[in-house]
Design a protein around this motif. Sequence first.
Motif, short mmCIF file in Angstrom:
data_model
loop_
_atom_site.label_atom_id
_atom_site.label_comp_id
_atom_site.label_asym_id
_atom_site.label_seq_id
_atom_site.Cartn_x
_atom_site.Cartn_y
_atom_site.Cartn_z
N ASP A 168 90.25 -42.52 12.57
CA ASP A 168 90.52 -43.08 13.68
C ASP A 168 91.12 -42.18 14.77
O ASP A 168 91.17 -41.08 14.56
CB ASP A 168 91.32 -44.46 13.89
CG ASP A 168 92.84 -44.35 13.30
OD1 ASP A 168 93.33 -42.89 13.41
OD2 ASP A 168 93.57 -44.88 12.84
N THR A 169 91.13 -42.38 16.07
CA THR A 169 91.53 -41.56 17.08
C THR A 169 92.83 -40.73 16.86
O THR A 169 92.89 -39.54 16.98
CB THR A 169 91.68 -42.00 18.41
OG1 THR A 169 90.54 -42.82 18.75
CG2 THR A 169 92.09 -41.07 19.51
N ALA A 170 93.88 -41.41 16.13
CA ALA A 170 95.16 -40.86 16.10
C ALA A 170 95.10 -40.02 14.88
O ALA A 170 95.56 -38.99 14.82
CB ALA A 170 96.22 -42.09 15.70
N GLU A 171 94.20 -40.40 13.77
CA GLU A 171 94.08 -39.30 12.37
C GLU A 171 93.45 -38.10 12.97
O GLU A 171 93.81 -36.96 12.63
CB GLU A 171 93.30 -40.10 11.37
CG GLU A 171 94.32 -41.07 10.81
CD GLU A 171 93.29 -42.09 9.96
OE1 GLU A 171 94.01 -42.45 8.95
OE2 GLU A 171 92.05 -42.40 10.26
N THR A 172 92.14 -38.21 13.67
CA THR A 172 91.58 -37.10 14.32
C THR A 172 92.29 -36.09 15.06
O THR A 172 92.41 -34.91 14.99
CB THR A 172 90.34 -37.62 15.06
OG1 THR A 172 89.50 -38.71 14.33
CG2 THR A 172 89.42 -36.53 15.42
N ALA A 173 93.22 -36.85 16.03
CA ALA A 173 94.24 -35.95 16.86
C ALA A 173 95.02 -35.23 15.96
O ALA A 173 95.33 -33.85 16.07
CB ALA A 173 95.14 -36.80 17.80
N GLN A 174 95.51 -36.01 14.78
CA GLN A 174 96.49 -35.01 13.84
C GLN A 174 95.68 -34.06 13.01
O GLN A 174 96.45 -32.87 12.96
CB GLN A 174 97.16 -36.24 12.87
CG GLN A 174 98.44 -35.73 12.03
CD GLN A 174 98.63 -36.83 11.11
OE1 GLN A 174 97.78 -37.64 10.35
NE2 GLN A 174 99.69 -37.11 10.78
N ILE A 175 94.60 -34.44 12.70
CA ILE A 175 93.93 -33.38 12.05
C ILE A 175 93.68 -32.21 12.73
O ILE A 175 93.57 -30.96 12.33
CB ILE A 175 92.51 -34.30 11.34
CG1 ILE A 175 92.86 -35.03 10.31
CG2 ILE A 175 91.78 -32.95 10.87
CD1 ILE A 175 91.72 -35.97 9.90
N LEU A 176 93.14 -32.25 14.08
CA LEU A 176 92.83 -31.33 14.90
C LEU A 176 93.84 -30.63 15.59
O LEU A 176 93.68 -29.87 16.61
CB LEU A 176 91.65 -31.75 15.79
CG LEU A 176 90.26 -31.90 14.95
CD1 LEU A 176 89.20 -32.51 15.77
CD2 LEU A 176 89.78 -30.97 13.93
N ASN A 177 95.17 -31.28 15.61
CA ASN A 177 96.23 -30.67 16.50
C ASN A 177 95.83 -30.83 17.86
O ASN A 177 96.20 -29.84 18.69
CB ASN A 177 96.85 -29.58 16.10
CG ASN A 177 98.24 -29.13 16.54
OD1 ASN A 177 98.85 -30.33 16.52
ND2 ASN A 177 98.44 -27.95 16.56
N LEU A 178 95.41 -32.04 18.34
CA LEU A 178 95.08 -32.25 19.66
C LEU A 178 95.74 -33.54 20.02
O LEU A 178 96.18 -34.26 19.13
CB LEU A 178 93.46 -32.52 19.70
CG LEU A 178 92.38 -31.56 19.71
CD1 LEU A 178 91.03 -32.10 19.44
CD2 LEU A 178 92.58 -30.34 20.49
N SER A 179 95.64 -33.80 21.37
CA SER A 179 96.12 -35.05 22.06
C SER A 179 95.37 -36.17 21.81
O SER A 179 94.00 -35.84 21.53
CB SER A 179 96.61 -35.08 23.33
OG SER A 179 95.39 -34.94 24.18
N GLU A 180 95.68 -37.52 21.56
CA GLU A 180 94.73 -38.64 21.41
C GLU A 180 93.51 -38.63 22.80
O GLU A 180 92.51 -38.83 22.66
CB GLU A 180 95.40 -39.85 21.30
CG GLU A 180 95.92 -39.93 19.94
CD GLU A 180 96.66 -41.29 19.59
OE1 GLU A 180 96.12 -42.26 20.21
OE2 GLU A 180 97.60 -41.33 18.84
N ALA A 181 94.26 -38.12 23.64
CA ALA A 181 93.30 -38.09 25.04
C ALA A 181 92.24 -37.19 25.10
O ALA A 181 91.18 -37.52 25.15
CB ALA A 181 94.41 -38.13 26.37
#
Lengths: 205, 88
Positions: A168-181
Amino acid sequence: MTAPKRANRKKIKDKDFELVRAINSGQFDRFADLVKSYEQKLYNFSLRMCRDAADAEDTVQETFLNVFRYLKDFRYETKFKNWLYRIAASTCIKKRRKSKFAPQRELSLDEFYPQGEAEVPQQVPDWAQLPLDKVLSNELLDKINEAIFTLPEKYRLVIVLRDIEGFDTAETAQILNLSEANVKVRLHRARLYLRDRLKGYFENE
Amino acid sequence: MNKNEHDHRHCLELFEKLSEYLDNELDEVTCRDIEKHVKECVPCFVCLQTLKRTIDLCKQAGNRSVPEDFSKKLKEAIQNMPKSPPAR
């Protein structure tokens, strides 16, 4: 209010929890089970990121060696799979920087926004309204995979994690060290890019 | 809006949010706004439908089998790793 102490953070007991704990308690032979469980997923993820099969194999091997090396540091504060993909993504990025396939460019929303009489669609094309099984073919799947390959890396990483790997968006943000936005912006542009490629494919069929 | 024009500011604002809409990541008010808009705006409706289908197709992209030679090589590499992780 103070932040909770690291030691008090709740451990996430996902499907790999017991296996990772067993390995970390000394049952190192069980690492093979972890490899068996994720080998195919990581191979395909790496292939989509590296394109070159030999690079993908190197990346998978390097990822598992890194996982083994740092498993003791895993704090069970995220799903093991998310932590694994964080290592895999980082390994792929490093590999890609050494690779000849690195067409880096920004995708802007404007290039996908239909403007002008010729581009403005007036009806839903067949490929977007027929039942999925009537549209799918091996040739189309090849085209989709080919189109994914041509996406600049930073967009490809996001769409592969979100729409193929199912994070999901939150997990992807965490994996890539990016903001959810940031994940949402990249995902939308990547999807629009693929949509244009599919549109081109069906129009020239 | 003229059917051959698609430069309405509202269209552009909603165009930016179509993925979030399809992912159920928008608030209810914005969702209703998009739903109302695409009922009246054919180009935006087409954009939404083609984007939705693109996501569906992307999810079907499929996985290749791991080459047997590589699987064997990986197994050997794992077996040859030190039996305890390196000390930090």
